[in-house]
Design an enzyme around this catalytic site. Structure first.
Site, PDB file in Angstrom:
ATOM      1  CG  ASN A  61     -10.607   6.497   5.615  1.00 29.82           C
ATOM      2  OD1 ASN A  61     -11.187   6.684   4.413  1.00 29.82           O
ATOM      3  ND2 ASN A  61      -8.992   6.256   5.520  1.00 29.82           N
ATOM      4  N   GLY A 119     -13.611   6.860   2.978  1.00 32.65           N
ATOM      5  CA  GLY A 119     -13.327   6.018   1.818  1.00 32.65           C
ATOM      6  C   GLY A 119     -13.371   4.310   2.234  1.00 32.65           C
ATOM      7  CD  GLU A 175      -1.530   8.104  20.833  1.00 34.03           C
ATOM      8  OE1 GLU A 175      -0.411   7.949  20.772  1.00 34.03           O
ATOM      9  OE2 GLU A 175      -2.118   8.373  22.021  1.00 34.03           O
ATOM     10  CG  ASP A 224      -3.805  -0.188  10.839  1.00 33.69           C
ATOM     11  OD1 ASP A 224      -4.241   0.900  10.969  1.00 33.69           O
ATOM     12  OD2 ASP A 224      -2.386  -0.213  10.429  1.00 33.69           O
ATOM     13  NE  ARG A 234      -9.544  -1.124   3.419  1.00 32.26           N
ATOM     14  CZ  ARG A 234      -9.074  -0.261   2.566  1.00 32.26           C
ATOM     15  NH1 ARG A 234      -9.617  -0.155   1.304  1.00 32.26           N
ATOM     16  NH2 ARG A 234      -8.015   0.387   2.794  1.00 32.26           N
TER      17      ARG A 234
HETATM   18  P1  IMP Z   1      -5.041   3.707   8.714  1.00 33.68           P
HETATM   19  O1  IMP Z   1      -5.303   2.190   8.510  1.00 33.68           O
HETATM   20  O2  IMP Z   1      -6.325   4.440   9.056  1.00 33.68           O
HETATM   21  O3  IMP Z   1      -4.271   3.973   9.679  1.00 33.68           O
HETATM   22  O4  IMP Z   1      -4.887   4.378   7.529  1.00 33.68           O
HETATM   23  C1  IMP Z   1      -4.261   3.754   6.427  1.00 33.68           C
HETATM   24  C2  IMP Z   1      -4.018   4.786   5.439  1.00 33.68           C
HETATM   25  O5  IMP Z   1      -3.216   4.264   4.368  1.00 33.68           O
HETATM   26  C3  IMP Z   1      -5.078   5.678   4.892  1.00 33.68           C
HETATM   27  O6  IMP Z   1      -5.444   6.681   5.501  1.00 33.68           O
HETATM   28  C4  IMP Z   1      -4.699   5.768   3.490  1.00 33.68           C
HETATM   29  O7  IMP Z   1      -3.868   6.956   3.131  1.00 33.68           O
HETATM   30  C5  IMP Z   1      -3.629   4.593   3.066  1.00 33.68           C
HETATM   31  N1  IMP Z   1      -4.590   3.501   2.500  1.00 33.68           N
HETATM   32  C6  IMP Z   1      -5.026   2.566   2.841  1.00 33.68           C
HETATM   33  N2  IMP Z   1      -5.909   1.912   1.896  1.00 33.68           N
HETATM   34  C7  IMP Z   1      -5.502   2.651   0.826  1.00 33.68           C
HETATM   35  C8  IMP Z   1      -6.195   2.541  -0.387  1.00 33.68           C
HETATM   36  O8  IMP Z   1      -6.946   1.386  -0.865  1.00 33.68           O
HETATM   37  N3  IMP Z   1      -5.771   3.406  -1.241  1.00 33.68           N
HETATM   38  C9  IMP Z   1      -5.089   4.558  -1.122  1.00 33.68           C
HETATM   39  N4  IMP Z   1      -4.416   4.740   0.167  1.00 33.68           N
HETATM   40  C10 IMP Z   1      -4.939   3.587   1.298  1.00 33.68           C
END
Ligand code: IMP
Length: 201
Positions: free
Chosen positions: A15, A17, A45, A74, A186
């Site tokens: 990701n 971002g 997964e 996560d 974070r």
């Molecule tokens: P994962 O941790 O890769 O499963 O994804 C977590 C998801 O939560 C991300 O794809 C975002 O959609 C959302 N998310 C996590 N942190 C943020 C943030 O700081 N801003 C906006 N969305 C977030």
């Protein structure tokens, strides 16, 4: 587990971002940082039931495959009136196209269906740091606020355009990225990591 200057650290995420935010947080520490995408390790997964479990799974997956220390986050949005949804499914609500306008529209629709008046929500970040073949260490941070619709602002990623942190009027999507980074979930998890014995002599 200790991190020393010039150690190699792999950010176990694809990701962009998230990788950008984690790299900015790590910038002051004189580490050699790259991402799992840079070394073409695919994503595992996410089969665990908690943020901490999935962070540990992702960090361990990358550390075991590349032989370096790995850091994974996560994270997700927890909406109180939706019994914690989307939670660990935050990324999956955006579908295969990773379209967060679809995900934000689903949050709005489900809140309307419940005629919810409580729009409080929070972001959670569980950071896991893993050495190859060792049990990861976990640090968690949260930021509380509420949701506003329609989405506003082109900064940030994911659910940023609908989230207004407590004490602010702008969504994370409207906010200057440096200001968001200074206060977000974070960063809070990261502060706990750097206060731990991993960074301390
Ligand atoms: P994962 O941790 O890769 O499963 O994804 C977590 C998801 O939560 C991300 O794809 C975002 O959609 C959302 N998310 C996590 N942190 C943020 C943030 O700081 N801003 C906006 N969305 C977030």
């Amino acid at each position: 587990m200790k991190l020393k200057p010039r150690d190699t650290l792999v950010v176990a995420s694809h990701n962009k971002g998230k990788v950008r935010e984690i790299m900015e947080l790590l910038a002051p520490f004189d580490l050699h940082v790259f991402s799992a995408g840079d070394i073409e390790i695919e994503e595992p997964e996410e089969t665990e039931a908690t943020f901490a479990g999935n962070a540990a799974l992702k960090a361990r997956w990358v550390a075991d495959r590349c032989g370096h220390i790995a850091i994974a986050d996560d994270s997700g949005l927890v909406v109180n009136a939706l019994d914690g949804a989307p939670g660990i499914y935050s990324a999956r609500w955006a579908g295969a196209e990773k379209d967060f306008f679809v995900a934000m529209a689903r949050v709005e629709r489900e809140l309307k269906e419940k005629t919810a008046t409580d729009l409080s929500a929070y972001f959670v970040s569980a950071l896991a740091l893993a050495l190859p073949h060792e049990e990861p260490r976990i640090f968690q941070g949260e930021i509380h606020g509420h949701l506003e619709f329609p989405p506003r602002g082109g900064n940030g990623f994911g659910y940023d355009p609908i989230f207004v942190p407590n004490g602010e009027t702008m969504t994370f999507g409207e906010m200057d990225p440096a200001k968001k980074l200074a206060m977000n979930h974070r960063t809070r998890a990261f502060e706990r990591l750097i206060a731990s014995d991993i960074f301390q002599p």
